[in-house]
Design an enzyme around this catalytic site. Structure first.
Site, PDB file in Angstrom:
ATOM      1  N   ARG A  58       0.842  -1.217   0.000  1.00 25.33           N
ATOM      2  CA  ARG A  58       0.000   0.000   0.000  1.00 25.33           C
ATOM      3  C   ARG A  58       0.869   1.256   0.000  1.00 25.33           C
ATOM      4  NH1 ARG A  58      -1.805   2.417   4.417  1.00 25.33           N
ATOM      5  NH2 ARG A  58      -2.086   0.552   5.667  1.00 25.33           N
ATOM      6  N   TYR A 111     -15.909  15.212 -15.737  1.00 25.49           N
ATOM      7  CA  TYR A 111     -16.456  13.852 -15.642  1.00 25.49           C
ATOM      8  C   TYR A 111     -17.435  13.807 -14.453  1.00 25.49           C
ATOM      9  CZ  TYR A 111     -16.565   8.837 -14.680  1.00 25.49           C
ATOM     10  OH  TYR A 111     -16.972   7.550 -14.424  1.00 25.49           O
ATOM     11  N   ASP A 183      -6.892  17.381 -15.023  1.00 23.71           N
ATOM     12  CA  ASP A 183      -7.181  16.011 -15.437  1.00 23.71           C
ATOM     13  C   ASP A 183      -6.869  15.944 -16.937  1.00 23.71           C
ATOM     14  OD1 ASP A 183      -8.351  13.693 -16.412  1.00 23.71           O
ATOM     15  OD2 ASP A 183     -10.001  13.717 -14.974  1.00 23.71           O
ATOM     16  N   LYS A 208      -7.907   4.686 -19.493  1.00 18.17           N
ATOM     17  CA  LYS A 208      -8.154   5.182 -20.848  1.00 18.17           C
ATOM     18  C   LYS A 208      -6.902   5.050 -21.726  1.00 18.17           C
ATOM     19  CE  LYS A 208     -11.875   6.530 -18.682  1.00 18.17           C
ATOM     20  NZ  LYS A 208     -12.693   5.497 -18.104  1.00 18.17           N
TER      21      LYS A 208
HETATM   22  N1  LCS Z   1     -11.414  11.588 -15.336  1.00 16.37           N
HETATM   23  C1  LCS Z   1     -11.950  11.504 -16.561  1.00 16.37           C
HETATM   24  C2  LCS Z   1     -11.757  12.621 -17.530  1.00 16.37           C
HETATM   25  C3  LCS Z   1     -12.685  10.371 -16.919  1.00 16.37           C
HETATM   26  O1  LCS Z   1     -13.209  10.312 -18.153  1.00 16.37           O
HETATM   27  C4  LCS Z   1     -12.857   9.329 -15.966  1.00 16.37           C
HETATM   28  C5  LCS Z   1     -13.658   8.118 -16.289  1.00 16.37           C
HETATM   29  C6  LCS Z   1     -12.279   9.471 -14.698  1.00 16.37           C
HETATM   30  C7  LCS Z   1     -11.554  10.611 -14.422  1.00 16.37           C
HETATM   31  C8  LCS Z   1     -12.410   8.397 -13.651  1.00 16.37           C
HETATM   32  O2  LCS Z   1     -11.609   7.325 -14.000  1.00 16.37           O
HETATM   33  P1  LCS Z   1     -11.880   5.789 -13.555  1.00 16.37           P
HETATM   34  O3  LCS Z   1     -12.078   5.788 -12.079  1.00 16.37           O
HETATM   35  O4  LCS Z   1     -13.089   5.329 -14.272  1.00 16.37           O
HETATM   36  O5  LCS Z   1     -10.622   5.100 -13.965  1.00 16.37           O
HETATM   37  N2  LCS Z   1     -14.467   8.253 -17.411  1.00 16.37           N
HETATM   38  C9  LCS Z   1     -15.374   7.411 -17.824  1.00 16.37           C
HETATM   39  C10 LCS Z   1     -16.204   7.642 -18.932  1.00 16.37           C
HETATM   40  O6  LCS Z   1     -16.245   8.678 -19.583  1.00 16.37           O
HETATM   41  N3  LCS Z   1     -16.942   6.583 -19.151  1.00 16.37           N
HETATM   42  O7  LCS Z   1     -16.728   5.608 -18.201  1.00 16.37           O
HETATM   43  C11 LCS Z   1     -15.702   6.066 -17.296  1.00 16.37           C
END
Ligand code: LCS
Length: 393
Positions: A58, A111, A183, A208
């Site tokens: 951790r 998001y 971000d 992503k």
């Molecule tokens: N920031 C952005 C710009 C994102 O698009 C997402 C997830 C996150 C943070 C969070 O990331 P995660 O915890 O899912 O790894 N975006 C998503 C979307 O547009 N569709 O499904 C997840």
């Protein structure tokens, strides 16, 4: 390696130069929760920070550290902190910089969960927030208060693809001693380097483009300075938002081909965007590579390419959009983005459904907005699929 690679693809392949003691070319998965100390003194020195030895996964793990240092190299940052998800990275940043009586200024089209957790959870602990259209510098200026402790940008934003002026906002924020976090998920460090543009912290959902193969959930935070890095790492460690070694291994593998994947995906995206813009059933389209994008010139200054993400609206609104999504055959109807396959989704009923009606309206997340993440298939096949689905409307 004596020669430090300077080219982006070389950095992707060779990373930050971590060496496995047994000579494994690929950093192995150190699938262990804990690490043996050589002696009581060694254990004490590790805890005191006087030895580099590992203690507990951790806190830090060699497979995860290799990924963290590699992404920090790509973002020109001091060091990185891997997290269990993109949202764990977002939450870790919020926990590091916000607290009772502190205020955050952010984009009204971030998001969905990045906003929902502030308004629904952090607000319970006394955190104040103002959501504005950060593509307009004047709105950011007007939103700053004496207790503003963080400006949080997402650019291009999910799902409106609005582009915020990172250097201008950082200049303004720093005049008020406010740190800025960006971000950078939609661009990746291949297309945009927020720390070079003035930001203090950059984060990614590595789910992503960085991993790129739709087979992990992961996040990372990169800090520009040692002080910010230490602040963020200690929050991550104590809150248990850490990344798992297997997750880090897959992400490190996916990362090696990121530039190749993005080159190909954005070439496809440009062709798809031109096709959609000219289509009689498409009412509007937002893609940074099109001159019709309201921040086209700014995008060219901040980003070395337009990326693979776009949103568009159909004449006929939500019903037409639903028909399109129900009829695609090659494009996959799924949330997430930045993978090798083309994904299509409807933010108002999916990724941004937890936002209030008012928050969606304010952020420009209209019912007719369809989001497309263009993959690396043949552009002709993607276009043919959209064409046949559009003909069903
Ligand atoms: N920031 C952005 C710009 C994102 O698009 C997402 C997830 C996150 C943070 C969070 O990331 P995660 O915890 O899912 O790894 N975006 C998503 C979307 O547009 N569709 O499904 C997840």
């Amino acid at each position: 390696m004596t020669h430090k690679p300077s080219g982006f693809n070389s950095k992707l392949v060779h990373g930050a130069g971590a060496k496995d003691p047994l000579g494994s070319v690929i950093m192995p998965i150190y699938q262990t929760s804990t690490f043996a100390f050589e002696s009581a003194d060694h254990g004490a020195a590790c805890f005191a920070g006087e030895s580099d030895g590992y203690i507990y996964t951790r806190i830090a793990n060699p497979t995860v550290r290799d990924l963290e240092k590699t992404v920090a190299l790509l973002e020109n940052g001091y060091d990185g902190v891997g997290c269990s998800s993109g949202m764990a990275a977002v939450t870790t940043v919020y926990m590091s910089y916000l607290g009772a009586g502190k205020h955050i200024v952010s984009h009204n089209a971030v998001y969905g969960p990045s906003r929902a957790i502030i308004e629904g959870t952090f607000s319970k602990f006394g955190v104040e927030s103002t959501y504005v259209d950060t593509t307009d510098l004047e709105q950011v200026k007007a939103a700053i208060r004496p207790n503003t402790a963080l400006i949080y940008l997402e650019t291009p934003a999910n799902p409106t693809i609005g582009i915020s002026d990172i250097p201008a906002i950082c200049k303004l924020a720093h005049q008020h001693n406010i740190p800025v976090c960006v971000d950078n998920t939609f661009c990746s460090p291949y297309l945009q380097k927020p720390l070079d543009l003035g930001a203090d912290i950059v984060l990614h959902s590595m789910t992503k483009f960085l991993n790129g193969h739709a087979d992990i959930i992961g996040g990372i935070i990169i800090a520009k300075t040692e002080a910010d890095y230490k602040k963020v790492r200690s929050t991550m460690v104590i809150s248990g938002c850490n990344m798992d070694p297997h997750q880090a291994f897959l992400t490190r593998r996916g990362l090696k081909t990121m530039a190749l994947r993005i080159d190909r995906a954005q070439e496809n995206a440009m062709r798809v965007a031109e096709f959609l813009e000219a289509h009689p059933k498409v009412a509007w389209i937002m893609y940074p590579g099109l001159r019709s994008h309201p921040q086209f010139e700014l995008g060219k200054k901040l980003m070395s390419g337009p990326g693979a993400m776009m949103s568009f609206g159909l004449k006929g609104g939500l019903d037409a959009g639903k028909k399109l999504m129900d009829n695609v055959q090659l494009c996959v109807l799924a949330v997430s983005l930045g993978g090798i396959e083309t994904l299509i989704q409807h933010p108002a009923s999916m990724t941004h459904s937890k936002l209030s009606k008012a928050a969606k309206k304010e952020g420009g997340i209209s019912d007719e907005l369809v989001r497309l993440s263009v993959g690396i298939e043949e552009a002709d096949d993607i276009i043919a699929d959209l064409e046949q689905a559009l003909s069903k409307i």
